[in-house]
Design a protein around this motif. Structure first.
Motif, PDB file in Angstrom:
ATOM      1  N   MET A  22       0.831  -1.197   0.000  1.00 35.23           N
ATOM      2  CA  MET A  22       0.000   0.000   0.000  1.00 35.23           C
ATOM      3  C   MET A  22       0.870   1.254   0.000  1.00 35.23           C
ATOM      4  O   MET A  22       1.909   1.307   0.651  1.00 35.23           O
ATOM      5  N   VAL A  23       0.408   2.246  -0.774  1.00 36.29           N
ATOM      6  CA  VAL A  23       1.141   3.505  -0.906  1.00 36.29           C
ATOM      7  C   VAL A  23       0.294   4.612  -0.275  1.00 36.29           C
ATOM      8  O   VAL A  23      -0.927   4.618  -0.407  1.00 36.29           O
ATOM      9  N   ALA A  24       0.940   5.550   0.407  1.00 34.03           N
ATOM     10  CA  ALA A  24       0.228   6.683   1.014  1.00 34.03           C
ATOM     11  C   ALA A  24      -0.441   7.526  -0.065  1.00 34.03           C
ATOM     12  O   ALA A  24      -0.047   7.491  -1.231  1.00 34.03           O
ATOM     13  N   ASP A  25      -1.458   8.309   0.343  1.00 35.47           N
ATOM     14  CA  ASP A  25      -2.145   9.208  -0.587  1.00 35.47           C
ATOM     15  C   ASP A  25      -1.246  10.397  -0.910  1.00 35.47           C
ATOM     16  O   ASP A  25      -1.436  11.513  -0.429  1.00 35.47           O
ATOM     17  N   ASP A  26      -0.257  10.113  -1.745  1.00 34.99           N
ATOM     18  CA  ASP A  26       0.737  11.123  -2.131  1.00 34.99           C
ATOM     19  C   ASP A  26       0.980  10.949  -3.625  1.00 34.99           C
ATOM     20  O   ASP A  26       1.414   9.882  -4.073  1.00 34.99           O
ATOM     21  N   LEU A  27       0.681  11.975  -4.397  1.00 31.59           N
ATOM     22  CA  LEU A  27       0.746  11.872  -5.857  1.00 31.59           C
ATOM     23  C   LEU A  27       2.099  11.377  -6.350  1.00 31.59           C
ATOM     24  O   LEU A  27       2.177  10.467  -7.173  1.00 31.59           O
ATOM     25  N   LYS A  29       4.449   9.653  -4.813  1.00 37.88           N
ATOM     26  CA  LYS A  29       4.715   8.257  -4.450  1.00 37.88           C
ATOM     27  C   LYS A  29       3.927   7.297  -5.336  1.00 37.88           C
ATOM     28  O   LYS A  29       4.437   6.250  -5.756  1.00 37.88           O
ATOM     29  N   ILE A  30       2.679   7.654  -5.614  1.00 38.63           N
ATOM     30  CA  ILE A  30       1.849   6.780  -6.462  1.00 38.63           C
ATOM     31  C   ILE A  30       2.404   6.756  -7.889  1.00 38.63           C
ATOM     32  O   ILE A  30       2.504   5.690  -8.512  1.00 38.63           O
ATOM     33  N   VAL A  31       2.808   7.931  -8.395  1.00 35.99           N
ATOM     34  CA  VAL A  31       3.398   8.005  -9.743  1.00 35.99           C
ATOM     35  C   VAL A  31       4.636   7.110  -9.819  1.00 35.99           C
ATOM     36  O   VAL A  31       4.832   6.372 -10.802  1.00 35.99           O
ATOM     37  N   THR A  32       5.469   7.123  -8.781  1.00 39.32           N
ATOM     38  CA  THR A  32       6.691   6.307  -8.762  1.00 39.32           C
ATOM     39  C   THR A  32       6.360   4.822  -8.861  1.00 39.32           C
ATOM     40  O   THR A  32       6.968   4.085  -9.656  1.00 39.32           O
ATOM     41  N   VAL A  33       5.373   4.361  -8.076  1.00 38.26           N
ATOM     42  CA  VAL A  33       5.007   2.937  -8.079  1.00 38.26           C
ATOM     43  C   VAL A  33       4.392   2.532  -9.421  1.00 38.26           C
ATOM     44  O   VAL A  33       4.723   1.478  -9.972  1.00 38.26           O
ATOM     45  N   VAL A  34       3.517   3.381  -9.960  1.00 37.13           N
ATOM     46  CA  VAL A  34       2.890   3.073 -11.255  1.00 37.13           C
ATOM     47  C   VAL A  34       3.955   3.071 -12.357  1.00 37.13           C
ATOM     48  O   VAL A  34       3.961   2.195 -13.232  1.00 37.13           O
ATOM     49  N   ASP A  35       4.888   4.012 -12.300  1.00 38.94           N
ATOM     50  CA  ASP A  35       5.964   4.072 -13.298  1.00 38.94           C
ATOM     51  C   ASP A  35       6.806   2.800 -13.273  1.00 38.94           C
ATOM     52  O   ASP A  35       7.161   2.261 -14.319  1.00 38.94           O
ATOM     53  N   GLU A  36       7.115   2.295 -12.085  1.00 35.13           N
ATOM     54  CA  GLU A  36       7.875   1.039 -11.970  1.00 35.13           C
ATOM     55  C   GLU A  36       7.106  -0.115 -12.614  1.00 35.13           C
ATOM     56  O   GLU A  36       7.685  -0.954 -13.307  1.00 35.13           O
ATOM     57  N   ALA A  37       5.788  -0.147 -12.382  1.00 40.20           N
ATOM     58  CA  ALA A  37       4.967  -1.216 -12.953  1.00 40.20           C
ATOM     59  C   ALA A  37       4.927  -1.120 -14.485  1.00 40.20           C
ATOM     60  O   ALA A  37       5.033  -2.131 -15.180  1.00 40.20           O
ATOM     61  N   ILE A  38       4.810   0.105 -14.996  1.00 41.40           N
ATOM     62  CA  ILE A  38       4.752   0.309 -16.454  1.00 41.40           C
ATOM     63  C   ILE A  38       6.051  -0.132 -17.112  1.00 41.40           C
ATOM     64  O   ILE A  38       6.061  -0.724 -18.191  1.00 41.40           O
ATOM     65  N   GLY A  50      -8.954   5.838  -4.469  1.00 41.73           N
ATOM     66  CA  GLY A  50      -8.570   7.156  -4.967  1.00 41.73           C
ATOM     67  C   GLY A  50      -9.080   7.469  -6.357  1.00 41.73           C
ATOM     68  O   GLY A  50      -8.496   8.278  -7.077  1.00 41.73           O
ATOM     69  N   SER A  51     -10.205   6.815  -6.763  1.00 44.45           N
ATOM     70  CA  SER A  51     -10.706   7.039  -8.120  1.00 44.45           C
ATOM     71  C   SER A  51     -11.825   8.077  -8.182  1.00 44.45           C
ATOM     72  O   SER A  51     -12.264   8.443  -9.265  1.00 44.45           O
ATOM     73  N   SER A  52     -12.303   8.538  -7.015  1.00 42.77           N
ATOM     74  CA  SER A  52     -13.371   9.541  -7.013  1.00 42.77           C
ATOM     75  C   SER A  52     -12.789  10.919  -7.331  1.00 42.77           C
ATOM     76  O   SER A  52     -11.703  11.024  -7.879  1.00 42.77           O
ATOM     77  N   ALA A  53     -13.503  11.968  -6.950  1.00 38.20           N
ATOM     78  CA  ALA A  53     -13.066  13.323  -7.303  1.00 38.20           C
ATOM     79  C   ALA A  53     -12.697  14.151  -6.074  1.00 38.20           C
ATOM     80  O   ALA A  53     -12.726  15.373  -6.113  1.00 38.20           O
ATOM     81  N   GLY A  54     -12.333  13.500  -4.960  1.00 37.23           N
ATOM     82  CA  GLY A  54     -11.959  14.212  -3.743  1.00 37.23           C
ATOM     83  C   GLY A  54     -10.546  14.781  -3.824  1.00 37.23           C
ATOM     84  O   GLY A  54      -9.789  14.481  -4.738  1.00 37.23           O
ATOM     85  N   SER A  55     -10.181  15.570  -2.828  1.00 34.27           N
ATOM     86  CA  SER A  55      -8.877  16.238  -2.830  1.00 34.27           C
ATOM     87  C   SER A  55      -7.718  15.254  -2.693  1.00 34.27           C
ATOM     88  O   SER A  55      -6.589  15.566  -3.060  1.00 34.27           O
ATOM     89  N   GLU A  56      -7.974  14.054  -2.152  1.00 32.33           N
ATOM     90  CA  GLU A  56      -6.900  13.068  -2.021  1.00 32.33           C
ATOM     91  C   GLU A  56      -7.164  11.824  -2.862  1.00 32.33           C
ATOM     92  O   GLU A  56      -6.681  10.734  -2.560  1.00 32.33           O
ATOM     93  N   TYR A  58      -6.218  10.340  -6.222  1.00 33.19           N
ATOM     94  CA  TYR A  58      -5.167  10.649  -7.184  1.00 33.19           C
ATOM     95  C   TYR A  58      -5.131   9.758  -8.426  1.00 33.19           C
ATOM     96  O   TYR A  58      -4.270   9.963  -9.287  1.00 33.19           O
ATOM     97  N   SER A  59      -6.012   8.776  -8.534  1.00 33.02           N
ATOM     98  CA  SER A  59      -5.933   7.869  -9.690  1.00 33.02           C
ATOM     99  C   SER A  59      -5.967   8.609 -11.020  1.00 33.02           C
ATOM    100  O   SER A  59      -5.133   8.383 -11.897  1.00 33.02           O
ATOM    101  N   LYS A  60      -6.940   9.501 -11.171  1.00 34.09           N
ATOM    102  CA  LYS A  60      -7.069  10.241 -12.433  1.00 34.09           C
ATOM    103  C   LYS A  60      -5.837  11.108 -12.666  1.00 34.09           C
ATOM    104  O   LYS A  60      -5.298  11.166 -13.778  1.00 34.09           O
ATOM    105  N   ALA A  61      -5.364  11.782 -11.624  1.00 30.84           N
ATOM    106  CA  ALA A  61      -4.196  12.668 -11.756  1.00 30.84           C
ATOM    107  C   ALA A  61      -2.947  11.885 -12.164  1.00 30.84           C
ATOM    108  O   ALA A  61      -2.151  12.349 -12.986  1.00 30.84           O
ATOM    109  N   VAL A  62      -2.783  10.691 -11.599  1.00 33.03           N
ATOM    110  CA  VAL A  62      -1.617   9.857 -11.935  1.00 33.03           C
ATOM    111  C   VAL A  62      -1.651   9.480 -13.411  1.00 33.03           C
ATOM    112  O   VAL A  62      -0.655   9.623 -14.129  1.00 33.03           O
ATOM    113  N   ILE A  63      -2.813   9.005 -13.876  1.00 32.57           N
ATOM    114  CA  ILE A  63      -2.921   8.592 -15.280  1.00 32.57           C
ATOM    115  C   ILE A  63      -2.751   9.804 -16.201  1.00 32.57           C
ATOM    116  O   ILE A  63      -2.057   9.727 -17.217  1.00 32.57           O
TER     117      ILE A  63
END
Length: 201
Positions: A22-27, A29-38, A50-56, A58-63
């Motif tokens: 699990m990764v903290a709600d930090d843009l 950190k999430i980008v780093t983990v997704v980038d490694e997977a890609i 994190g797929s909704s539209a709240g302030s934390e 980040y799924s949409k922002a990462v993609i």
């Protein structure tokens, strides 16, 4: 827990999975983990929560930052906040965090993609005609996946609605079937039949 459930759903669809911690709600950190997977030899990446539209959320922002968002939000319930996109030509899904939403979103969008990628036909569940024990209201404009208990009463199969909450995991584990209420319907009238997909024999 969602990641373990989704991993097993990947396996039952014919795929293999590797789970990230699990990764903290930090843009960043999430980008780093997704980038490694890609960068590795994975064909699909699932981000859970994190797929909704709240302030934390980040799924949409990462993609968006790493690739292209194709869809944010689908007209179904549960599972509405699903995000779908491409990063370096690889499908990336922002799976909703509520357990029932996660399962339904996977079954409707990720499983068919896995089956297509491995050259297998889409699976279908047996369907049975059922009669709800009482009138069921539903919201127009959204396809609803209603979890139900089923029982034989005389020559009819009757359906009793289970709790609708997307966080109610027991509404899946205790369900015998799912009634799909179309997005153009306001529900099922009393004594009106419906079709239920069987989750159990």
């Amino acid at each position: 827990t969602n990641s373990f459930v989704l991993g097993k759903l990947v396996e039952t669809s014919g795929g293999e999975y590797v789970r990230s911690e699990m990764v903290a709600d930090d843009l960043k950190k999430i980008v780093t983990v997704v980038d490694e997977a890609i960068k590795q030899d994975f064909q699909i990446v699932l981000s859970v929560g994190g797929s909704s539209a709240g302030s934390e959320d980040y799924s949409k922002a990462v993609i968006s930052e790493m690739g292209e968002v194709l869809v944010h939000g689908v007209t179904m319930m549960p599972g509405k906040p699903l995000v779908m996109g491409l990063i370096q030509e690889k499908p990336v899904f922002g799976i909703p965090g509520y357990p029932v939403s996660a399962i339904i979103a996977f079954e409707q969008f990720v499983r068919p993609l896995i089956l297509k990628m491995i050259g297998q036909p889409e699976t279908t569940r047996p369907v049975v005609e059922v009669y709800p024990t009482k009138k069921i209201a539903s919201k127009l404009g959204v396809e609803e996946f209603l979890r139900v208990k089923l029982g034989q009463v005389g020559n009819r199969v009757v359906a009793t609605q289970l709790p609708r909450g997307a966080g109610m995991i027991t509404s899946i584990t205790e369900a015998d079937g799912i009634i799909r209420i179309p997005n153009h319907s306001e529900g099922i009238k009393e004594n009106e039949s419906a079709e239920a997909e069987l989750l159990k024999p």
